[in-house]
Design an enzyme around this catalytic site. Structure first.
Site, PDB file in Angstrom:
ATOM      1  N   ASP A   1       0.915  -0.948   0.041  1.00  0.00           N
ATOM      2  CA  ASP A   1      -0.085   0.085  -0.061  1.00  0.00           C
ATOM      3  C   ASP A   1       0.980   1.231   0.052  1.00  0.00           C
ATOM      4  O   ASP A   1       1.965   1.346   0.335  1.00  0.00           O
ATOM      5  CB  ASP A   1      -0.886  -0.027   1.112  1.00  0.00           C
ATOM      6  CG  ASP A   1       0.015  -0.040   2.436  1.00  0.00           C
ATOM      7  OD1 ASP A   1       0.928  -0.613   2.442  1.00  0.00           O
ATOM      8  OD2 ASP A   1      -0.210   0.691   3.335  1.00  0.00           O
ATOM      9  N   GLU A   2       0.364   2.325  -0.291  1.00  0.00           N
ATOM     10  CA  GLU A   2       0.805   3.678  -0.190  1.00  0.00           C
ATOM     11  C   GLU A   2       2.163   3.785  -0.756  1.00  0.00           C
ATOM     12  O   GLU A   2       3.052   4.195   0.144  1.00  0.00           O
ATOM     13  CB  GLU A   2       0.774   4.154   1.212  1.00  0.00           C
ATOM     14  CG  GLU A   2      -0.778   4.217   1.543  1.00  0.00           C
ATOM     15  CD  GLU A   2      -0.798   4.835   3.124  1.00  0.00           C
ATOM     16  OE1 GLU A   2      -1.624   5.662   3.433  1.00  0.00           O
ATOM     17  OE2 GLU A   2      -0.065   4.464   3.960  1.00  0.00           O
ATOM     18  N   VAL A   3       2.498   3.040  -2.127  1.00  0.00           N
ATOM     19  CA  VAL A   3       3.558   3.398  -2.406  1.00  0.00           C
ATOM     20  C   VAL A   3       4.135   4.412  -3.213  1.00  0.00           C
ATOM     21  O   VAL A   3       3.512   4.717  -4.309  1.00  0.00           O
ATOM     22  CB  VAL A   3       4.365   2.010  -3.339  1.00  0.00           C
ATOM     23  CG1 VAL A   3       5.571   1.926  -3.829  1.00  0.00           C
ATOM     24  CG2 VAL A   3       3.850   0.672  -2.554  1.00  0.00           C
TER      25      VAL A   3
END
Lengths: 468, 468
Positions: free
Chosen positions: B258-260
Site C-alpha cells: 500500500d501507499e507506495v
C-alpha cells in the site's frame, strides 16, 4: 520468575531458552539466596521492609555464586525481590537474563511506613480483576497501602451481611463485592506486602446507604449527611464495621468525615428539633457524629483515620490516636503533628491523580515533610497517599491515570529526602520514570506517556516508549 | 473455569465457595460435557468453528443433567465454551453461578471464516504481555485472525536470524521480539483458536529496514520504497520470509503493497538508469516488486495477501490466489471478487479503529457483502478486519481503542446478515454491546464506554458500566 524470565517462558520456546540460559555465563543469574530472619507474617503499619541485596562480580564476564537477599521479614524480602527483578534485564543479543551493572551491594529501606494509593469503587465499580491489576502494579513501585474508598453517595457495592439491604445501593446487581471478594482482595494484597485500609465515609458522602435503608436519610429531600438523630444510624455503622472487621486486619480504618454539608439537617424538622433539644449547632452535631463513629471503630480495635476537616473543625476533641489525612490545606499535617496527631499527606493540588493537569514533576517535587523540621514531629507523618478518585476513572482508564505519576510519589516516599531533593530532576528522576513506565508496560500495565502535559493522554505520534 | 468461577476462586474463599456452589441447585451447573468429533488440531482458514450447545431445564429451579457442547473440531468447541461462559452469571444473592434463561439449544457457526484484528507494532512497540491481552480479548468476541503488522517505516522490532542486523531498526534494544517471542504469540493464539497472519509491507513502509542494511535504501535521501534494482533487496525479503515461515503456520501471509510513493525512485540515479534500461515506468517497477515478492511468498507455500492498491494498479497481473485487503475504496471488494479474487473488507471509514470519530453504530452497520449479491461471489469475501493502527495507540491506550467497537464488527462478521440487519439497533444491539463492554471490564479488559462519541474517552461522570 514469571517477571524476570518472561522471554524464556512459554511451552514452545521454554526448553530451548532454558538450555541457552544455563549455558550463558555473562552476568547470568542461576540462583538467588533469600534469608528471612523472622517467621512472622504479620503485616501492619511500620512492618520492617528493609532488605540487603548483594550481587558479587568476579570479572567483566561473570558474577560470583548466587545473588543474596537478606531481610528481617518476608515483606522486606519482597521489596528486595522487586528491586532484584528491576536489575535483571533480558539481553536480546545473547538471549539471556543479565544483571545490570553488577556488582551490587544495596542496603535499602523505606522512608515512610505508609505509602498509599486510594481507589474509589463508588463513582465507578472496579471489577475484582481490575483491583488485582492495580494491587499488582502497586507492588512494582513498592507502595504498601491500598486505601479502598468502597462506598460513597453514588453507589454502595459492598456486601454487609448484618444489613443485607445496603448493597441494594449498588449501581446494578452485578456491580457488587461479596465478603469473599473483599477477603480475596485482602489476601492478594498481603501476598504482595500491601495492606488494605477500608473507608466508610460518614456522615457525608453516604446517600447510597438509604437505597436499602431509607431511614438513614433524614428525609426524602435530605439524603445526606446520614440522620444524626437515630440510634439506627449508628447501629448500621456498627454493623458494617463489625462485618468489615472480619475482612480487614489492617490496624487503620478510615471513617471519612470530609465535605459534610449540614444545611439540610437544619431544614429537616425532626433533626432540627433534636439539635434544639441538645442545644447543638449543626457543627456540634457533625462532631458528635464523627466522635461516636470513632468510638465504634475503636471498640473494634481499629485506629481511626479521618479526613482533615475533622481536625480543622474540632481537632481538640478527636481521639488522640486519630490519624489525620490531608487533602485540602497545604500545611494541615504541620498543624496536626504539632497537636500530637499522626498524619497522612495527600494534598489535592499535587497528589490527587484525578487532577489530570498535574504533571509528573509537580508530583515528584512535593514533600510530605515540608515545613516540619523537628525530627520527633516528622515521625508523626506516617507517610503519604496518591488518590485516584473515580468520577471519570472507570475500568477503561484507571490504570493509565494512576501510572506513571503514582511512581513519582512512590519514589519520594521510599527514598531519603536528600536523594529525591537534589540535582536537576529532569536529568536524574525523569529518565528513571521513563524507564519505569516502560517496565510497567512490559509487565502488562498500561502506564501512560510520561511527557504529555495532561495525564492519561495517548502519545501524539509514533515513537519509543522510552522517549514518550 | 477461571472466567466462570471468578467469585469462587482464591485461596481464602475457595473451599467455602465451592461447598456452597455444590449445595446450590437453582440453575447451577455442576458439569459440562464436551464432544469433539475430529482429533485434528490444525487451525487454518475456514476451519470448522460450528458448535451445538444444549442446556435442558427441568423446572423453574433446576436444569437436567449436564450442559453439552458438541463440535466437529476443538475450535468449534472453544467457540461453544465462550458462548457458554457468557450464559453463566454469578448471582450475588445466592452466591452461585447460574445459567441465564435456561433452557438453551443453540446451533451456531460464523458467517465469515476470516474475522480479523490488525495490530501495528512498528509505530509503537507492544510488549508480549500486551499482545497476549489483545489475543485473549479477541477470543471473547470470537475474532479468529490476528493480523500482525510487525514492521513499518518507523521501526523494525523483529528478529530475523538470516539478516540479524534488521532489528537494529528497533526503537531501542528492549523494544524487540525474538523468534521465541513470536512463536509464543502464535502458540498462545492457537490455544484460543486464533491464527496469526504476519505482514511484511513492501516496497513502501520499509524505511526502518535500512538501519541495519543501508543498501536497501535507494540512497540516503531516498529511504523508501526499498531499492527495486538490487537482488539483495529480494534476498532480504526471501530471508525474512524463510525465517517467518518457521514461526507462522497460517496459510495467509501479508505482503502489504500500500501507499507506495515512487517519486524518489525517479530521482535516484542508479534506479532511474535501471528503469530506463528495462523501459519501466515507476508503476511498472512497483508491479515488478510486488509480483516478485508474491512469488517469494508462494515459493514458501504461502498464499499472498496484498492491500487493495496492488489490485487497483495491476490487478490483472496479480497471482490469482492473491487475497485483496480493502482499506481505501468502498467498492473494492465488489470489484475484486468480480475478477475472481478473494477479498477482506476493512474499509477505513468504518473499520479503522484509529479513526476515533467512528461511533459503534457506524461500525456495526457496515456490511462486508454490500453490493455483492451473487452467492458465488459472496463466497469470495472471506471476511473482514478491524485495524488498530498504532500511530497514537501504544500500550497505554490500545485495548480501550479496540474495545468495545471491535465487538460491533465481530458480531456482524459472526452472525447472519439478516440477524444483524433488522430492527432498531439501538434497541437490539446496543444493550448487548453495553453488556459485553462490562463483561470485558469484568474480565480485566479496559474496554471504553460505549456511548462516548469519540472512542476511548473516559466516562464524563459517575455511573454504571451498563449505562455508559
Amino acid at each position: 520468575m514469571g517477571i524476570i524470565f518472561k522471554h524464556a517462558s512459554g511451552r514452545a520456546s521454554s526448553l530451548l531458552a532454558r538450555i541457552r540460559f544455563l549455558r550463558m555465563v555473562e552476568y547470568d543469574i542461576t540462583s538467588l539466596k533469600i534469608v528471612v530472619h523472622s517467621d512472622s507474617e504479620e503485616l501492619q503499619l511500620g512492618v520492617d521492609e528493609s532488605y540487603t541485596l548483594m550481587v558479587s562480580k568476579k570479572n567483566e564476564q561473570s558474577i560470583v555464586g548466587a545473588a543474596t537477599i537478606e531481610a528481617n521479614t518476608v515483606y522486606g524480602a519482597l521489596r528486595g525481590l522487586e528491586t532484584f527483578s528491576q536489575l535483571c534485564a533480558f539481553d536480546y543479543l545473547t538471549k539471556s537474563v543479565q544483571i545490570y551493572k553488577a556488582p551490587w551491594y544495596i542496603q535499602d529501606k523505606p522512608r515512610f511506613g505508609y505509602r498509599g494509593l486510594l481507589i474509589d469503587t463508588s463513582r465507578h465499580f472496579l471489577p475484582i480483576d481490575v483491583i488485582k491489576q492495580i494491587i499488582e502494579s502497586m507492588s512494582f513501585a513498592k507502595l504498601n497501602v491500598l486505601h479502598w474508598h468502597i462506598v460513597d453517595e453514588q453507589s454502595f457495592p459492598f456486601e454487609t451481611p448484618t444489613y443485607p439491604n445496603l448493597w441494594k445501593g449498588a449501581y446494578s446487581r452485578w456491580e457488587r463485592y461479596t465478603v469473599e471478594d473483599a477477603s480475596e482482595i485482602v489476601r492478594f494484597a498481603k501476598m504482595r506486602g500491601i495492606n488494605v485500609m477500608a473507608e466508610v465515609d460518614v456522615p457525608g458522602h453516604a446517600e447510597s446507604w438509604g437505597t436499602g435503608y431509607p431511614d438513614l436519610w433524614p428525609s426524602l429531600s435530605c439524603r445526606e449527611p446520614l440522620d444524626v438523630t437515630k440510634n439506627f444510624t449508628f447501629d448500621v455503622i456498627s454493623g458494617i464495621l463489625a462485618d468489615m472487621r472480619k475482612i480487614f486486619p489492617f490496624e487503620l480504618f478510615h471513617l471519612g468525615g470530609d465535605e459534610v454539608n449540614t444545611d439540610c439537617w437544619k431544614n429537616t424538622t425532626h433533626v432540627k428539633e433534636w439539635l434544639q433539644g441538645r442545644n447543638f449547632t449543626t457543627k456540634d452535631a457533625y462532631k458528635y457524629f464523627v466522635l461516636r463513629a470513632q468510638q465504634i471503630a475503636i471498640s473494634k480495635n481499629w485506629t481511626p483515620v479521618n479526613w482533615e476537616e475533622t481536625f480543622s473543625s474540632f481537632g481538640k476533641d478527636l481521639d488522640p490516636r486519630t490519624v489525620i489525612q490531608n487533602w485540602l490545606v497545604s500545611d494541615i499535617c504541620q498543624k496536626a503533628v504539632a497537636k500530637g496527631f499522626r498524619c497522612i499527606f495527600s494534598n489535592q493540588g499535587y497528589w490527587y491523580l484525578d487532577h489530570l493537569d498535574v504533571p509528573w514533576d509537580k508530583v515528584y517535587n512535593t514533600e510530605p515533610l515540608n515545613g516540619i523540621e523537628d525530627p520527633s514531629l516528622q515521625k508523626l507523618v506516617i507517610g503519604g497517599e496518591v488518590c485516584m478518585w473515580g468520577e471519570t476513572a472507570d475500568t477503561s482508564v484507571v490504570l493509565q491515570t494512576i501510572w506513571p505519576r503514582a511512581a513519582a510519589a512512590a519514589e519520594r516516599m521510599w527514598s531519603t529526602r536528600e536523594a529525591v531533593s537534589k540535582g536537576n530532576i529532569t536529568l536524574t528522576a525523569l529518565p528513571r520514570l521513563h524507564y519505569f513506565r516502560c517496565l510497567l508496560n512490559n509487565r502488562g500495565v498500561p502506564a501512560a506517556p510520561v511527557d504529555n502535559f495532561y495525564a492519561r493522554r495517548p502519545p501524539s505520534g509514533p515513537g519509543s516508549c522510552y522517549a514518550q
